[in-house]
Scaffold this active site. Sequence first.
Site, mmCIF file in Angstrom:
data_model
loop_
_atom_site.group_PDB
_atom_site.id
_atom_site.type_symbol
_atom_site.label_atom_id
_atom_site.label_comp_id
_atom_site.label_asym_id
_atom_site.label_seq_id
_atom_site.Cartn_x
_atom_site.Cartn_y
_atom_site.Cartn_z
ATOM 1 N N GLY A 166 0.834 -1.328 -0.041
ATOM 2 C CA GLY A 166 0.064 0.018 -0.108
ATOM 3 C C GLY A 166 0.888 1.198 0.129
ATOM 4 N N PHE A 167 0.308 2.179 0.636
ATOM 5 C CA PHE A 167 1.094 3.577 0.499
ATOM 6 C C PHE A 167 2.519 3.451 1.271
ATOM 7 C CE2 PHE A 167 -3.164 4.843 -0.552
ATOM 8 C CZ PHE A 167 -2.809 5.971 -1.474
ATOM 9 N N GLY A 168 2.444 2.861 2.455
ATOM 10 C CA GLY A 168 3.730 2.722 3.376
ATOM 11 C C GLY A 168 4.722 1.646 2.637
ATOM 12 N N VAL A 192 0.397 -13.332 4.352
ATOM 13 C CA VAL A 192 1.238 -13.470 5.245
ATOM 14 C C VAL A 192 0.200 -13.942 6.558
ATOM 15 C CG1 VAL A 192 2.755 -12.278 6.882
ATOM 16 C CG2 VAL A 192 3.121 -12.112 4.722
ATOM 17 N N GLU A 222 -18.370 11.533 1.072
ATOM 18 C CA GLU A 222 -18.241 11.328 -0.156
ATOM 19 C C GLU A 222 -19.263 10.511 -0.868
ATOM 20 O OE1 GLU A 222 -13.456 12.804 -0.119
ATOM 21 O OE2 GLU A 222 -13.655 10.711 -0.083
ATOM 22 N N ALA A 280 -2.681 8.574 4.043
ATOM 23 C CA ALA A 280 -1.886 8.231 3.140
ATOM 24 C C ALA A 280 -0.541 9.150 3.283
ATOM 25 C CB ALA A 280 -2.589 8.429 1.579
HETATM 26 C C1 LIG Z 1 -12.123 4.452 1.233
HETATM 27 C C2 LIG Z 1 -11.144 4.918 1.841
HETATM 28 C C3 LIG Z 1 -10.791 6.406 1.484
HETATM 29 C C4 LIG Z 1 -9.809 7.097 2.057
HETATM 30 N N1 LIG Z 1 -9.377 8.356 1.705
HETATM 31 C C5 LIG Z 1 -8.295 9.022 1.983
HETATM 32 C C6 LIG Z 1 -8.074 10.313 1.743
HETATM 33 O O1 LIG Z 1 -8.700 10.807 1.153
HETATM 34 N N2 LIG Z 1 -6.761 10.818 2.058
HETATM 35 C C7 LIG Z 1 -5.967 10.005 2.745
HETATM 36 O O2 LIG Z 1 -4.817 10.687 3.125
HETATM 37 N N3 LIG Z 1 -6.181 8.852 3.257
HETATM 38 C C8 LIG Z 1 -7.231 8.333 3.029
HETATM 39 N N4 LIG Z 1 -7.574 7.057 3.283
HETATM 40 C C9 LIG Z 1 -6.866 6.227 4.312
HETATM 41 C C10 LIG Z 1 -5.318 5.642 3.543
HETATM 42 O O3 LIG Z 1 -5.933 5.107 2.283
HETATM 43 C C11 LIG Z 1 -4.585 4.934 4.294
HETATM 44 O O4 LIG Z 1 -4.314 5.709 5.617
HETATM 45 C C12 LIG Z 1 -3.168 4.363 3.907
HETATM 46 O O5 LIG Z 1 -4.051 3.527 2.776
HETATM 47 C C13 LIG Z 1 -2.667 3.658 4.703
HETATM 48 O O6 LIG Z 1 -1.599 2.983 4.024
HETATM 49 P P1 LIG Z 1 -0.755 1.564 4.691
HETATM 50 O O7 LIG Z 1 0.539 1.426 3.726
HETATM 51 O O8 LIG Z 1 -0.813 1.654 6.053
HETATM 52 O O9 LIG Z 1 -1.853 0.601 4.264
HETATM 53 P P2 LIG Z 1 -2.522 0.225 2.868
HETATM 54 O O10 LIG Z 1 -2.593 1.184 2.127
HETATM 55 O O11 LIG Z 1 -4.121 -0.230 3.084
HETATM 56 O O12 LIG Z 1 -1.886 -1.217 1.926
HETATM 57 C C14 LIG Z 1 -1.919 -2.235 2.803
HETATM 58 C C15 LIG Z 1 -1.471 -3.434 1.896
HETATM 59 O O13 LIG Z 1 -1.016 -4.406 2.819
HETATM 60 C C16 LIG Z 1 -1.703 -5.697 1.977
HETATM 61 N N5 LIG Z 1 -1.932 -6.632 2.940
HETATM 62 C C17 LIG Z 1 -2.950 -6.560 4.397
HETATM 63 N N6 LIG Z 1 -3.026 -7.607 4.851
HETATM 64 C C18 LIG Z 1 -1.984 -8.589 4.407
HETATM 65 C C19 LIG Z 1 -1.572 -9.873 4.611
HETATM 66 N N7 LIG Z 1 -1.818 -10.584 5.824
HETATM 67 N N8 LIG Z 1 -0.578 -10.389 3.734
HETATM 68 C C20 LIG Z 1 -0.144 -9.675 2.474
HETATM 69 N N9 LIG Z 1 -0.358 -8.313 2.294
HETATM 70 C C21 LIG Z 1 -1.180 -7.744 3.053
HETATM 71 C C22 LIG Z 1 -2.901 -4.995 1.403
HETATM 72 O O14 LIG Z 1 -3.500 -5.982 0.354
HETATM 73 C C23 LIG Z 1 -2.560 -3.583 1.096
HETATM 74 O O15 LIG Z 1 -1.832 -3.678 -0.199
HETATM 75 C C24 LIG Z 1 -8.781 6.477 2.817
HETATM 76 C C25 LIG Z 1 -8.995 4.941 3.069
HETATM 77 C C26 LIG Z 1 -10.035 4.236 2.708
HETATM 78 C C27 LIG Z 1 -10.396 2.995 3.031
#
Ligand SMILES: Cc1cc2nc3c(=O)[nH]c(=O)nc-3n(C[C@H](O)[C@H](O)[C@H](O)COP(=O)(O)OP(=O)(O)OC[C@H]3O[C@@H](n4cnc5c(N)ncnc54)[C@H](O)[C@@H]3O)c2cc1C
Length: 439
Positions: A32-34, A98, A189, A334
């Site tokens: 994801g983003f991180g 995982v 939204e 994000a």
């Molecule tokens: C509908 C919605 C709207 C949003 N709107 C905004 C916005 O307008 N502005 C903003 O800043 N933020 C927004 N956010 C929040 C933002 O998307 C999150 O804060 C951000 O995605 C967090 O990044 P991350 O890397 O922690 O997790 P994520 O981006 O969620 O990535 C997690 C990744 O881990 C993978 N994963 C999970 N579990 C496993 C596993 N067990 N094994 C292997 N892979 C796994 C997933 O498939 C995914 O690709 C929104 C979120 C949602 C759901």
Amino acid sequence: VVGLAEPEASLAGAAASTGPTARHRIVIVGAGFGGLTTAKALARADADIVLIDRRNHHLFQPLLYQVATAGLAPTQIASPIRTILRHQANTRVVLGEVEGVDVAGKAVLGQGRRVPYDTLVIATGATHAYFGHDEWAAAAPGLKTLEDAVSIRRRVLSAFEAAEIAEDPAERRRLLTFVIVGAGPTGVEMAGAIAELGRRALKADFRAIRGEKARVVLVEAGPRALAAFAPELSDYTRRALERLGVEVKLNAAVTAIDDGGVQLGEERLESRTLVWAAGVRASPAAAWLGCEADRAGRVVVEPDLTVPGHPEIFVIGDTAHVRQEDGSPVPGLAPAANQEGAYVASLILHRLRGAPYRAGPFSYNGVGILATIGRAAGVVQLDSIRFNGLLGWLFWSIVHIFFLIGFRNRFTVSLDWMISYLTFERGARLITGTVGPPD
Ligand SMILES: Cc1cc2nc3c(=O)[nH]c(=O)nc-3n(C[C@H](O)[C@H](O)[C@H](O)COP(=O)(O)OP(=O)(O)OC[C@H]3O[C@@H](n4cnc5c(N)ncnc54)[C@H](O)[C@@H]3O)c2cc1C
């Protein structure tokens, strides 16, 4: 790791390469983003990187609601992880789920397989939380993945279709009533977009229900819509939603949900289409690591984003609980996940170079918060700068296009938005999969 896209032998071979003379191995879980930011920032690292995700695509979640309301197609907000990293020679992408971590043995686990690591970065995000009522999920799905968005799109569009042929007026009203629970950015939204879709579709494309109005109700347990924004922007949001015909019910806690509607204490809202946008729970990384979690399940990490007692394990993004200077946690956004990914990558690079480097604590640079209400109104809060209306919507659109991955996506999303701004049309009104509400 479940469902590995590559033969087991190749993983086994990769595992064998971790000896005292082997290159340092960094395993990142989640693209994801991180996770993706971390991987990209390590492009030049003298290390072998394995990036594991259970999906083959990186998803731009902020635009998921547009897929759920037929504004954009799924391909416009997702990009294959392999393609994004195709030129990054030190990185291997693995499709798999995982299920745990062997902390003592330094390996990531899934379905009996092990992926060894020297450094581990967990960035597995979050999912919906129903506050102890998981049984509500079937009637009121949440919006987190592309599958969720396509399923909600199917429910919304199918409800109009079923209303067109419904003979019982009460059932027709139920079908034309849409309830969204939670007035954060996603709920707001969704409500605005469904109200616009209903207005346009009912007037132009249907016959029997042409004279009817879709009822869109946004339910919020707290006293304000968009509680994270300044009060004047919350007030503007409520008014803008009401102008679109959305009923905003504040201080209204959901007490029960079934597939015929939702109960708000004494009041019942009859509806066939409910969407849950109210709660978030972190991925189960804290259970994998056997470490402390907060109430939302997030791993409570050190100021340098490592797990207490394990400098080789980092947890970032929505899965991490990181305290800011004022004691509040870094928000689940994000930009926060991106900044944490960049911070962790720089720390790892310094370690790999053996440079004398003492990391200062991670510090989140809060760039601002934005939300949109329908196709021509938005709210923007950048520190002390606040604005709304059409200017807010334009700013929101530009920012989202800028952060989308891939030129093709940016181009087609811009074009689609221009067309729907001028014509009010929503380009992705397709019901895919089984027809007939609810799923
Ligand atoms: C509908 C919605 C709207 C949003 N709107 C905004 C916005 O307008 N502005 C903003 O800043 N933020 C927004 N956010 C929040 C933002 O998307 C999150 O804060 C951000 O995605 C967090 O990044 P991350 O890397 O922690 O997790 P994520 O981006 O969620 O990535 C997690 C990744 O881990 C993978 N994963 C999970 N579990 C496993 C596993 N067990 N094994 C292997 N892979 C796994 C997933 O498939 C995914 O690709 C929104 C979120 C949602 C759901």
